[in-house]
Design a protein around this motif. Structure first.
Motif, PDB file in Angstrom:
ATOM      1  N   SER A   2       0.818  -1.210   0.000  1.00  0.00           N
ATOM      2  CA  SER A   2       0.000   0.000   0.000  1.00  0.00           C
ATOM      3  C   SER A   2       0.855   1.265   0.000  1.00  0.00           C
ATOM      4  O   SER A   2       0.421   2.287  -0.485  1.00  0.00           O
ATOM      5  N   THR A   5       1.708   1.815  -3.651  1.00  0.00           N
ATOM      6  CA  THR A   5       0.494   2.258  -4.329  1.00  0.00           C
ATOM      7  C   THR A   5       0.185   3.705  -3.989  1.00  0.00           C
ATOM      8  O   THR A   5      -0.176   4.496  -4.867  1.00  0.00           O
ATOM      9  N   SER A   6       0.365   4.065  -2.737  1.00  0.00           N
ATOM     10  CA  SER A   6       0.112   5.435  -2.311  1.00  0.00           C
ATOM     11  C   SER A   6       1.058   6.412  -3.009  1.00  0.00           C
ATOM     12  O   SER A   6       0.638   7.469  -3.481  1.00  0.00           O
ATOM     13  N   GLN A   9       0.038   6.770  -6.614  1.00  0.00           N
ATOM     14  CA  GLN A   9      -1.161   7.608  -6.727  1.00  0.00           C
ATOM     15  C   GLN A   9      -0.806   9.089  -6.609  1.00  0.00           C
ATOM     16  O   GLN A   9      -1.349   9.922  -7.326  1.00  0.00           O
TER      17      GLN A   9
END
Length: 150
Positions: A2, A5-6, A9
């Motif tokens: 995550s 992914t963060s 993003q």
């Protein structure tokens, strides 16, 4: 996972902005080559397309102007819409009759530009676009209305 992914993003607007700049520059280069005979010209020998000829000269103008607007991120969605349509027309009218697949008919550039511009219609310009300068100058009431509506 995550964390990665963060970070991805958070970087997405900048990656999209870089994509827009590269696509705009490449598209603009095709128009400049055809209109001014630079970068090898229209046929690789420094030639230009005759002024006003359908559809070649008009496509070159769309490539030059649309590419420049996409490059700087000004009116990106509109410029991408016109550019995507022009390349779809080029593909189906000029290339597709020569063979079913782009690799057969020499239409790879037209197909890729059409799809890349279509993507920019839906994603917008990303970061570092002139569109963002004008968006930030909207009156406060217009911005708050847009935020509430979203």
């Amino acid at each position: 996972m995550s964390g990665i992914t963060s970070r991805l993003q958070q970087s997405q607007p900048y990656a999209l902005g870089l994509f827009r700049v590269v696509v705009g520059l490449l598209f603009l280069s095709h128009g400049a080559a055809k209109l001014f005979g630079v970068l090898g010209g229209a046929d690789g020998s420094g030639a230009t397309v005759p002024s006003g000829t359908w559809p070649f000269w008009y496509a070159a103008v769309i490539e030059l102007v649309g590419g420049a607007l996409v490059l700087v991120g000004l009116g990106t969605r509109t410029a991408a819409f016109v550019s995507s349509g022009a390349m779809a027309y080029a593909y189906f009218k000029m290339h597709q009759p020569e063979g079913l697949f782009p690799i057969q008919n020499g239409g790879e550039a037209a197909a890729l530009f059409s799809w890349a511009m279509l993507l920019l219609i839906f994603t917008g310009p990303g970061a570092l676009a002139l569109d963002g300068l004008f968006k930030s100058r909207e009156p406060e009431t217009a911005r708050s209305r847009t935020t509430v509506a979203a």
